[in-house]
Write a protein that holds these residues in place. Sequence first.
Motif, PDB file in Angstrom:
ATOM      1  N   UNK A  87       0.814  -1.210   0.000  1.00 24.76           N
ATOM      2  CA  UNK A  87       0.000   0.000   0.000  1.00 24.76           C
ATOM      3  C   UNK A  87       0.845   1.255   0.000  1.00 24.76           C
ATOM      4  N   UNK A  88       1.794   1.318  -0.909  1.00 23.47           N
ATOM      5  CA  UNK A  88       2.727   2.443  -0.941  1.00 23.47           C
ATOM      6  C   UNK A  88       2.024   3.773  -1.229  1.00 23.47           C
ATOM      7  N   UNK A  89       0.999   3.755  -2.105  1.00 18.75           N
ATOM      8  CA  UNK A  89       0.385   5.005  -2.523  1.00 18.75           C
ATOM      9  C   UNK A  89      -0.299   5.708  -1.347  1.00 18.75           C
ATOM     10  N   UNK A  90      -1.003   4.955  -0.512  1.00 13.86           N
ATOM     11  CA  UNK A  90      -1.646   5.539   0.675  1.00 13.86           C
ATOM     12  C   UNK A  90      -0.578   6.160   1.578  1.00 13.86           C
ATOM     13  N   UNK A  91       0.472   5.417   1.827  1.00 14.80           N
ATOM     14  CA  UNK A  91       1.561   5.824   2.706  1.00 14.80           C
ATOM     15  C   UNK A  91       2.239   7.100   2.193  1.00 14.80           C
ATOM     16  N   UNK A  92       2.496   7.146   0.892  1.00 17.68           N
ATOM     17  CA  UNK A  92       3.286   8.227   0.302  1.00 17.68           C
ATOM     18  C   UNK A  92       2.424   9.426  -0.060  1.00 17.68           C
ATOM     19  N   UNK A  93       1.416   9.178  -0.895  1.00 14.54           N
ATOM     20  CA  UNK A  93       0.704  10.286  -1.524  1.00 14.54           C
ATOM     21  C   UNK A  93      -0.343  10.907  -0.624  1.00 14.54           C
ATOM     22  N   UNK A  94      -0.683  10.220   0.459  1.00 14.28           N
ATOM     23  CA  UNK A  94      -1.712  10.755   1.338  1.00 14.28           C
ATOM     24  C   UNK A  94      -1.157  11.035   2.733  1.00 14.28           C
ATOM     25  N   UNK A  95      -0.720   9.995   3.431  1.00 11.31           N
ATOM     26  CA  UNK A  95      -0.342  10.196   4.832  1.00 11.31           C
ATOM     27  C   UNK A  95       0.885  11.098   4.952  1.00 11.31           C
ATOM     28  N   UNK A  96       1.960  10.766   4.246  1.00 13.56           N
ATOM     29  CA  UNK A  96       3.162  11.601   4.366  1.00 13.56           C
ATOM     30  C   UNK A  96       2.913  13.001   3.806  1.00 13.56           C
ATOM     31  N   UNK A  97       2.050  13.086   2.805  1.00 16.66           N
ATOM     32  CA  UNK A  97       1.723  14.388   2.224  1.00 16.66           C
ATOM     33  C   UNK A  97       0.967  15.257   3.220  1.00 16.66           C
ATOM     34  N   UNK A  98       0.012  14.663   3.938  1.00 15.86           N
ATOM     35  CA  UNK A  98      -0.706  15.411   4.968  1.00 15.86           C
ATOM     36  C   UNK A  98       0.266  15.959   6.001  1.00 15.86           C
ATOM     37  N   UNK A  99       1.186  15.106   6.444  1.00 14.43           N
ATOM     38  CA  UNK A  99       2.137  15.535   7.470  1.00 14.43           C
ATOM     39  C   UNK A  99       3.082  16.613   6.946  1.00 14.43           C
ATOM     40  N   UNK A 161      -4.079  -1.262   7.232  1.00 19.33           N
ATOM     41  CA  UNK A 161      -4.647  -1.302   8.576  1.00 19.33           C
ATOM     42  C   UNK A 161      -3.959  -2.272   9.511  1.00 19.33           C
ATOM     43  N   UNK A 162      -3.523  -3.410   9.025  1.00 25.68           N
ATOM     44  CA  UNK A 162      -2.865  -4.402   9.874  1.00 25.68           C
ATOM     45  C   UNK A 162      -1.408  -4.049  10.137  1.00 25.68           C
ATOM     46  N   UNK A 163      -0.753  -3.499   9.137  1.00 22.98           N
ATOM     47  CA  UNK A 163       0.678  -3.238   9.255  1.00 22.98           C
ATOM     48  C   UNK A 163       1.001  -1.879   9.862  1.00 22.98           C
ATOM     49  N   UNK A 164       0.029  -0.984   9.893  1.00 23.75           N
ATOM     50  CA  UNK A 164       0.334   0.410  10.208  1.00 23.75           C
ATOM     51  C   UNK A 164       0.905   0.586  11.612  1.00 23.75           C
ATOM     52  N   UNK A 165       1.828   1.537  11.714  1.00 24.15           N
ATOM     53  CA  UNK A 165       2.360   1.965  13.007  1.00 24.15           C
ATOM     54  C   UNK A 165       1.564   3.134  13.555  1.00 24.15           C
ATOM     55  N   UNK A 204     -10.483  -7.578  -5.252  1.00 22.81           N
ATOM     56  CA  UNK A 204      -9.163  -7.312  -5.820  1.00 22.81           C
ATOM     57  C   UNK A 204      -8.234  -6.743  -4.766  1.00 22.81           C
ATOM     58  N   UNK A 205      -7.061  -6.283  -5.200  1.00 19.56           N
ATOM     59  CA  UNK A 205      -6.036  -5.792  -4.263  1.00 19.56           C
ATOM     60  C   UNK A 205      -5.861  -6.764  -3.107  1.00 19.56           C
ATOM     61  N   UNK A 206      -5.808  -8.028  -3.422  1.00 22.90           N
ATOM     62  CA  UNK A 206      -5.875  -9.060  -2.387  1.00 22.90           C
ATOM     63  C   UNK A 206      -4.620  -9.132  -1.537  1.00 22.90           C
ATOM     64  N   UNK A 207      -3.513  -8.628  -2.027  1.00 21.64           N
ATOM     65  CA  UNK A 207      -2.299  -8.641  -1.229  1.00 21.64           C
ATOM     66  C   UNK A 207      -2.144  -7.415  -0.355  1.00 21.64           C
ATOM     67  N   UNK A 208      -2.991  -6.419  -0.550  1.00 22.23           N
ATOM     68  CA  UNK A 208      -2.921  -5.187   0.231  1.00 22.23           C
ATOM     69  C   UNK A 208      -3.781  -5.354   1.482  1.00 22.23           C
ATOM     70  N   UNK A 209      -3.147  -5.349   2.662  1.00 24.01           N
ATOM     71  CA  UNK A 209      -3.910  -5.624   3.876  1.00 24.01           C
ATOM     72  C   UNK A 209      -4.910  -4.499   4.127  1.00 24.01           C
ATOM     73  N   UNK A 210      -6.145  -4.885   4.261  1.00 27.98           N
ATOM     74  CA  UNK A 210      -7.253  -3.954   4.455  1.00 27.98           C
ATOM     75  C   UNK A 210      -8.043  -4.431   5.661  1.00 27.98           C
ATOM     76  N   UNK A 211      -8.232  -3.561   6.638  1.00 30.06           N
ATOM     77  CA  UNK A 211      -8.738  -4.012   7.929  1.00 30.06           C
ATOM     78  C   UNK A 211      -9.796  -3.096   8.509  1.00 30.06           C
ATOM     79  N   UNK A 212     -10.489  -3.652   9.485  1.00 30.05           N
ATOM     80  CA  UNK A 212     -11.310  -2.859  10.387  1.00 30.05           C
ATOM     81  C   UNK A 212     -10.422  -2.356  11.522  1.00 30.05           C
ATOM     82  N   UNK A 213     -10.704  -1.154  12.008  1.00 30.93           N
ATOM     83  CA  UNK A 213      -9.988  -0.598  13.150  1.00 30.93           C
ATOM     84  C   UNK A 213     -11.010  -0.113  14.171  1.00 30.93           C
ATOM     85  N   UNK A 214     -10.719  -0.361  15.448  1.00 30.37           N
ATOM     86  CA  UNK A 214     -11.627   0.045  16.516  1.00 30.37           C
ATOM     87  C   UNK A 214     -10.872   0.907  17.524  1.00 30.37           C
TER      88      UNK A 214
END
Length: 386
Positions: A87-99, A161-165, A204-214
């Motif tokens: 999930x590089x695009x989320x990490x790079x183009x969104x989260x790091x960009x916001x910061x 969601x599963x891998x995130x710090x 699709x995107x079956x290798x990209x970990x996608x999760x519920x978070x509580x």
Amino acid sequence: MFKRDLFSQQHEAFRAHARRFIAQRITPFHRAWEEAGEVPREVWAAAGEAGLLCCSVPVEYGGPGLDYLHNVVFYEELGRAGVTAPGFMIHVDMVSSYLTVFGSEEQKKRWLPGMVRGQIIGALGITEPHAGSDVKAIRTRAVRDGDDYIIDGQKTFISNGRLCDFVMLATKTDSGAGAHGVSLFVVEATRAGFIKGRKLPKLGLRGQDTSELFFEGVRVPAGNLVGGEGRGFKVMMHKLAQERLAQAIRSTAVCEAVIGWTIERLAQQTLEEESAGERQSAQFTLAELQTDIVVARVMTDRCIEQFIADQLSDIDAAMVKMYVTNLHCRVVDECLQFFGEQGYSLDSAIGRAYADARIGKIAGGAIEVMKHLIGRDLVAGRKATP
């Protein structure tokens, strides 16, 4: 074919580097990651060590300080290789960009260097069971308690969601203020009450970990607030054009790759296997698709130029996202037909591309939202015309 003038020799050298990395460190293992439903953290660290993550983060925050086109090159090469698991695009183009744009000095120094190195993985927590494209409808709450906020709520379909710090989390700090009551927080995964739920099975995107978070009474310091209380919606809207452009960049690259695979497939077939009429039918289909792909490429490149010049409007971003992701789905659908039963298998590149394509019409704002934005702007413009 139109000549692309966007990229310098430095960009093309970076492209060759990215292509080698993908071929050596991602492609051979991608199928296994799809079966596992996530990517090993070592891959993130390797991408960081190779200088492929967060290229536009400034040097003072641990980044290489390169221009946005380096991110574009990386996204294009991932798309051409059919790579969707990390999930590089989320990490790079969104989260790091916001910061980078809206984070405090302390937040930038704390999080960005690790994100550049791939040692800290970021996720973006917006979508909820009852709120997708309508961010104003989120129910996750953040209540002030002295120098802290206490967060309660739920997110779903969260990439990384599963891998995130940590997750860049959208909350409501004022439930009665609509969009003005939305605030963003950096919430570390190690905080008490932060619960990572199940990995969600996907088409699709079956290798990209996608999760519920509580979030159950998660206490975070006020210093984790990004951009100020009540400014979360404005922050997200400011970066949405970039997110939608990134979707178009990926989809355009995939379209170009898929039609290339299809041409190779047809070339492998002997003339005796099909009639002249069938060959002509295939040529006509490919001719139409190729023309539309070239249009998409020109449109996407123009929007990249506008973004770099800080001139990309929300409406242009919506149009390119809508047009190219619609085309993406049509290209993989029509090209899969040429592969027959083999194309229907997830063991084939075209089969996986077909499954991966559909999210493009949803991610970054549903197609219907794009139509609403464009149509509303057209009506407003007509009313303003004397």
